[in-house]
Write an enzyme that holds these catalytic residues in place. Structure first.
Site, mmCIF file in Angstrom:
data_model
loop_
_atom_site.group_PDB
_atom_site.id
_atom_site.type_symbol
_atom_site.label_atom_id
_atom_site.label_comp_id
_atom_site.label_asym_id
_atom_site.label_seq_id
_atom_site.Cartn_x
_atom_site.Cartn_y
_atom_site.Cartn_z
ATOM 1 N N HIS A 83 0.811 -1.209 0.000
ATOM 2 C CA HIS A 83 0.000 0.000 0.000
ATOM 3 C C HIS A 83 0.851 1.269 0.000
ATOM 4 O O HIS A 83 0.368 2.331 -0.405
ATOM 5 C CB HIS A 83 -0.957 -0.012 1.190
ATOM 6 C CG HIS A 83 -2.117 -0.921 0.994
ATOM 7 N ND1 HIS A 83 -3.377 -0.648 1.481
ATOM 8 C CD2 HIS A 83 -2.227 -2.112 0.339
ATOM 9 C CE1 HIS A 83 -4.200 -1.627 1.150
ATOM 10 N NE2 HIS A 83 -3.513 -2.533 0.468
ATOM 11 N N HIS A 141 -1.721 -12.703 -2.056
ATOM 12 C CA HIS A 141 -2.788 -13.353 -1.297
ATOM 13 C C HIS A 141 -2.437 -14.784 -0.906
ATOM 14 O O HIS A 141 -3.271 -15.495 -0.353
ATOM 15 C CB HIS A 141 -4.092 -13.311 -2.094
ATOM 16 C CG HIS A 141 -4.667 -11.931 -2.183
ATOM 17 N ND1 HIS A 141 -5.846 -11.651 -2.833
ATOM 18 C CD2 HIS A 141 -4.217 -10.746 -1.696
ATOM 19 C CE1 HIS A 141 -6.092 -10.348 -2.750
ATOM 20 N NE2 HIS A 141 -5.110 -9.786 -2.061
#
Length: 738
Positions: free
Chosen positions: A97, A268
């Site tokens: 992020h 993920h």
């Protein structure tokens, strides 16, 4: 009794600046914001102007930092316990992020500067709980101090997180210098509420138009998200529609389909999401939190508020059977189960295997006696629903080594995309392989020209028949592609000769070709006559030619100056140039060359300031460059707009003296975006101008600067300042000179 004493007597705050008042931006929002040209000055930097971060980083014991980070991964803290006893997933998300705000459209965002520490990023809904990640890192940052920036530390921590869970990363480069204030130049969208839906009739500032066309340069689907809504577009759990959003947003971060699939599937593979309870239990974001929370936000009243009770995204997903170990389980699960829609404890849309498949195969993050079925996000199922993504994902499933390599490379690109060329990379972990997205240029492999050579070259250039305007505009076209945001563009590489830049309309391809061919003849003849392997590159010659033209123009104004020149640029090949990646460097408008499409005329002032900010110019530098470029005739197409002089090609301050002449009255012309300057007495048209030109007389701050250069005693200062600003742009990408 004076007013201040009276206010005290009545119990009022006598200091009006402590209250919330309207700013100039509130009163006049259409005025260009010059504040973005003065960010990150020495006044806000506690390190001082003499601080050399590269020198400090080179003295860092990087292995010791990595060892401390590895130890931190499993050092779970009660105030924010680690999922599965390992902070790896949290730190991967933090690094992702930090870097993932980058967008190729204007090069803004990204990990450089450590902007995740500041508003608005530190309080975005997509960054919930990353305040805790950075707070966990503080003891390590505190230990190593100035030797490693927050910006570098956040990315390094993501790498170490991956390595500590069995994944081999591609490499790491330091060199990101911390900023000390929020970046005001980045446009994150016009919405006035977090996560405003694009299809909400009350959202009058949607970033979408037409057939879900996302506004440029934005690269996220909603205000406060990094990329996409994990539940699907506007929360609609449609995997195929989500794939469309993914493709658009990742492409705007300069990722292709293969890199996109690798990043999602690789990222993920680790960790989990958090949605233990309803979102109304979550308190204010860091910027709105109470002072006693000391910069931490999103305090939760659900249970303990941490660990098993944590609420971050509102989704409660664990993708794999080994969430703290690299594996192929993510892809195996994605294609190994059929999936059905369900909801998290917080009520968010997510997916589970049909018919209870996979039950008990996935560990609980905190209770060793509990097991779960794997789960997925709508955006995960997009990799299966979209035909192109599915083909890639299945190939990665069948070829784990290829998948690992693709993820390693994509992760490196994600975390280093905004750093610019390899010349800026620091440290022993920099990979040796040269990558096309790094905009490579050849190394200097020959002796450089000396002062005598430069003098001789200038004589040849000025006797070539090329005009001052042609030489100046070509040098500007070459150098002014630079973006301080992601350190791309600039004159090094001479990509002005190559696609796509040689074909940009603003560069006037036919005229450009004429100038470059003439300079190539000079280059070839000169290099052939030199001995000892000495050469001058075309990249250097273009800049030298612009400087020679400016010296001539200054001389004709009665001023002898020398434009600084530092050889050392090289010429890139077309094979070293990614045409698709370079396309966004084409400016939608270039106010410096008075090239503004009519449809953008209304916002041309904003576009000029935005361009100046990307060039790292201050308001005075922008002002003096406009004045100089106009009188030198650098306008695209030879336009006379803004050429407020009777002696074009002479480096005079005529632009300013004539703009500020009250004997001229300005009126809109018949042509959109054009104005005519009439003599107040005779009514005759003296000049024509664009909104960009007139901005320097209408905008109070810019007029104040124009007045400096319009004074009777300003000619010498004007030339001196113009040359300094010009040289700054010409050398903007010369990281070897820093």
């Amino acid at each position: 009794m004076d007013a201040q004493t009276d206010d005290k007597a009545q119990g009022k705050c006598p200091f009006v600046h402590a209250e919330h008042g309207r700013t100039n931006r509130d009163w006049w929002p259409k005025q260009p914001n010059l504040q973005i040209l003065h960010q990150n000055s020495s006044l806000s930097n506690p390190m001082g102007e003499a601080f050399d971060y590269a020198k400090e980083f080179k003295s860092l014991d990087l292995n010791a930092v990595i060892a401390d980070l590895k130890a931190l991964m499993t050092d779970s803290q009660d105030w924010w316990p680690a999922d599965f006893g390992h902070y790896g997933g949290l730190f991967i998300r933090m690094a992702w992020h930090s870097a993932g705000t980058y967008r190729i459209g204007d090069g803004r965002g990204g990990a450089g500067g450590g902007q995740q520490r500041f508003a608005p990023l530190n309080s975005w809904p997509d960054n919930v709980s990353l305040d805790k990640a950075r707070r966990l890192l503080w003891p390590i940052k505190q230990k190593y101090g100035r030797k490693i920036s927050w910006a570098d530390l956040m990315i390094l921590t993501g790498n170490v997180a991956l390595e500590s869970m069995g994944f081999k990363t591609f490499g790491f480069a330091g060199g990101r210098i911390d900023t000390w204030e929020p970046d005001q130049s980045a446009y994150w969208g016009a919405e006035t509420t977090w996560l405003a839906l694009s299809n909400d009739p009350n959202n009058k500032h949607s970033r979408y138009s037409g057939d879900r066309d996302l506004e440029n340069p934005l690269a996220a689907v909603q205000m406060g998200l990094i990329y996409v809504n994990p539940e699907g577009p506007d929360g609609n759990p449609d995997p195929l529609a989500a794939a469309r959003d993914i493709r658009e947003t990742f492409a705007r971060m300069a990722m292709n389909d293969e890199e996109t699939v690798a990043l999602i599937a690789g990222g993920h593979t680790f960790g989990k999401t958090h949605g233990a309870g309803p979102a109304d239990h979550v308190g204010s974001e860091p910027e709105a939190a109470a002072v006693e929370q000391q910069g931490l936000g999103w305090k939760s009243s659900f249970g303990t508020g941490v660990g098993k009770d944590a609420i971050t995204s509102g989704l409660e997903v664990i993708w794999t059977q080994t969430p703290i170990q690299w594996s192929n389980h993510y892809l195996e699960n994605l294609f190994g189960f059929e999936w059905e829609l369900t909801k998290s404890p917080a009520g968010a849309h997510q997916w589970r295997p049909k018919n209870g498949a996979g039950a008990g195969s996935v560990p609980d993050a905190f209770d060793p006696n509990k097991r779960h079925a794997p789960s997925m996000l709508t955006t995960d199922l997009a990799l299966r629903a979209d035909p192109a993504y599915e083909k890639i994902a299945r190939r990665y499933l069948e070829n784990p080594a290829e998948f690992a390599d693709a993820f390693a490379r994509a992760w490196f690109k994600l975390t280093h995309r905004d750093m610019g060329p390899r010349a800026r990379y620091l440290g022993p972990l920099v990979p040796e392989e040269e990558l096309i997205w790094q905009d490579p240029v050849p190394a200097v492999d020959h002796p450089l020209v000396d002062e005598a050579d430069v003098v001789a070259l200038k004589e040849k250039i000025l006797s070539s028949g090329l005009t001052v305007a042609e030489l100046v505009s070509t040098a500007w076209a070459s150098a002014s592609t630079f973006r301080g945001s992601d350190k791309r563009g600039g004159a090094n590489g001479a990509r002005i000769l190559l696609a796509p830049q040689k074909d940009w309309a603003v560069n006037e391809p036919q005229k450009l070709d004429k100038v470059l061919k003439a300079l190539e003849v000079i280059q070839a003849d000169f290099n052939a006559a030199l001995s000892g392997g000495k050469k001058i590159s075309l990249a250097d010659l273009i800049i030298l030619a612009g400087g020679a033209a400016i010296e001539k123009a200054a001389s004709e104004a009665g001023q002898k100056i020398t434009v600084p020149f530092a050889p050392g640029r090289t010429d890139a090949s077309q094979e070293q140039t990614d045409v698709h990646s370079f396309a966004p460097l084409e400016p939608p408008a270039d106010g410096f060359r008075n090239d503004v499409p009519a449809k953008l005329a209304e916002i041309s002032g904003h576009l000029l300031v935005d361009r100046a900010q990307l060039l790292t110019l201050t308001a005075p530098e922008m002002t003096v460059l406009i004045g100089g470029l106009r009188v030198l005739g650098a306008n695209t197409g030879g336009s006379k707009h803004g050429v407020f002089t009777t002696r074009p090609g002479v480096l005079s301050n005529d632009f300013f003296t004539n703009l500020l002449d009250m004997g001229t009255e300005w009126k809109p012309a018949a042509e959109d975006g054009v104005y005519e300057g009439h003599d107040r007495k005779t009514k005759a048209v003296k000049w024509t101008a664009t909104r960009v030109d007139l901005l320097f007389g209408s905008h109070a701050q810019l007029r104040a600067l124009a007045e400096v250069y319009g004074c009777a005693d300003a000619q010498t200062k004007f030339v001196t300042d113009f040359v300094a600003a010009w040289t700054k742009v010409m050398n903007a990408d010369r990281f070897d000179l820093i």
